[in-house]
Write an enzyme that holds these catalytic residues in place. Structure first.
Site, mmCIF file in Angstrom:
data_model
loop_
_atom_site.group_PDB
_atom_site.id
_atom_site.type_symbol
_atom_site.label_atom_id
_atom_site.label_comp_id
_atom_site.label_asym_id
_atom_site.label_seq_id
_atom_site.Cartn_x
_atom_site.Cartn_y
_atom_site.Cartn_z
ATOM 1 N N HIS A 84 37.282 40.036 47.086
ATOM 2 C CA HIS A 84 36.488 39.677 45.397
ATOM 3 C C HIS A 84 38.336 40.335 44.891
ATOM 4 C CE1 HIS A 84 32.450 40.799 46.036
ATOM 5 N NE2 HIS A 84 32.388 39.628 46.877
ATOM 6 N N GLU A 86 38.602 41.180 41.854
ATOM 7 C CA GLU A 86 39.235 42.735 41.833
ATOM 8 C C GLU A 86 39.927 43.542 43.279
ATOM 9 O OE1 GLU A 86 36.140 41.444 41.399
ATOM 10 O OE2 GLU A 86 34.584 42.698 40.307
ATOM 11 N N CYS A 114 30.771 44.377 40.756
ATOM 12 C CA CYS A 114 29.809 44.386 42.048
ATOM 13 C C CYS A 114 30.568 46.102 42.476
ATOM 14 C CB CYS A 114 30.256 44.042 43.305
ATOM 15 S SG CYS A 114 31.222 44.410 44.423
ATOM 16 N N CYS A 117 33.446 46.720 44.430
ATOM 17 C CA CYS A 117 34.860 47.023 43.054
ATOM 18 C C CYS A 117 34.343 47.745 42.019
ATOM 19 C CB CYS A 117 34.757 45.419 42.231
ATOM 20 S SG CYS A 117 35.002 44.039 43.635
#
Lengths: 181, 181
Positions: A84, A86, A114, A117
């Site tokens: 992801h 992040e 999420c 993260c």
């Protein structure tokens, strides 16, 4: 450049388009509309991710008004479900400054993070989190597990939601519409 | 080699030391006590992490009875707050099999996974999660945000807790005792 005042932050979606300190919520202030904000840079990374077939999410990490890391989603390209934006940006930032703690750093991401993260943001000791579109299906700040409100969260960043929201949400809508058509 | 039956699993700590199918909860079955279990391998990685000054947590990922990835915590060595054993093993496993989905894979970890790692386990589509010691302070399976029970969790592995629990807990106790003394 964003100029939100610490402690005076917008956490509720659907408010007027000006922040409490009078600045545009996109991250521009009135006098420097031509200067891209950090969220604009995150949106650029989101667009690039979308163009590569990834879910269009982008992230930048800033210290002392300097971008020290930036990334878009790369889960498909890297064949890595943890890639992801992040997480990639956090790993790049810790490498850039040579410390596993990003104590004085702020993270800008186009979508509500999420559970993976949000926890990584907490572990990294990020100071402020600015995010764009809310994510009722997968978010973990104001949806789902609301990680920062858990007793097992041992560092909470200041959170500023809805920054660049309309552009981030439009990117995601277009992306998923194209996939459906 | 572990031989827990799908759908018949132990989720509560403090139960008798035999699983419902009569096998020792350490992961050995009665007839092959000299054969190290997958959790034994995870414990080896936990010990190695502890010897290197990391919080002693280890993880292995198994497909078709073969270990395809293994890791211990490396947050300090790598200066990376996301370098938990599970995340490192997931990234190594997806690389090993060339797919971002670990659909037929089982993950063994010595400590209850945190919010970051439970979400990563879900994203990776891990089939079964076996873990050792419970983690009331940072765990996210039976503590804290209980991620797999959230509506924002879109894949839930089968979960088997307390596997090799006493050894994993002893390792962690010794590690933190040494740090305090």
């Amino acid at each position: 450049m964003p100029g939100f005042m610490p402690g005076i932050h917008v956490f509720i979606h659907g408010m007027a388009n000006k922040d409490v300190d009078g600045r545009d919520k996109s991250g521009h202030d009135g006098g420097s509309a031509s200067m891209p904000s950090f969220m604009d840079l995150a949106l650029d990374h989101a667009r690039a991710a979308g163009a590569a077939g990834e879910v269009p999410v982008g992230c930048v990490i800033v210290r002392d008004s300097q971008v020290i890391a930036a990334a878009g989603n790369r889960t498909l390209i890297d064949r890595d479900p943890t890639a992801h934006a992040e997480l990639l940006a956090i790993r790049a930032a810790t490498k850039a400054i040579g410390s596993e703690r990003l104590t004085d750093c702020d993270l800008y991401v186009t979508l509500e993070p999420c559970a993976m993260c949000t926890a990584a943001i907490s572990f990294a000791r990020i100071r402020r989190l600015y995010y764009g579109a809310a994510d009722p299906k997968g978010g973990a700040v104001e949806h789902g597990v609301r990680f920062f409100q858990s007793r097992t969260c041992h560092h909470r960043p200041e959170v500023y939601a809805g920054i660049g929201e309309s552009q981030a949400a439009a990117l995601l809508r277009e992306f998923f519409k194209e996939r459906r058509d």
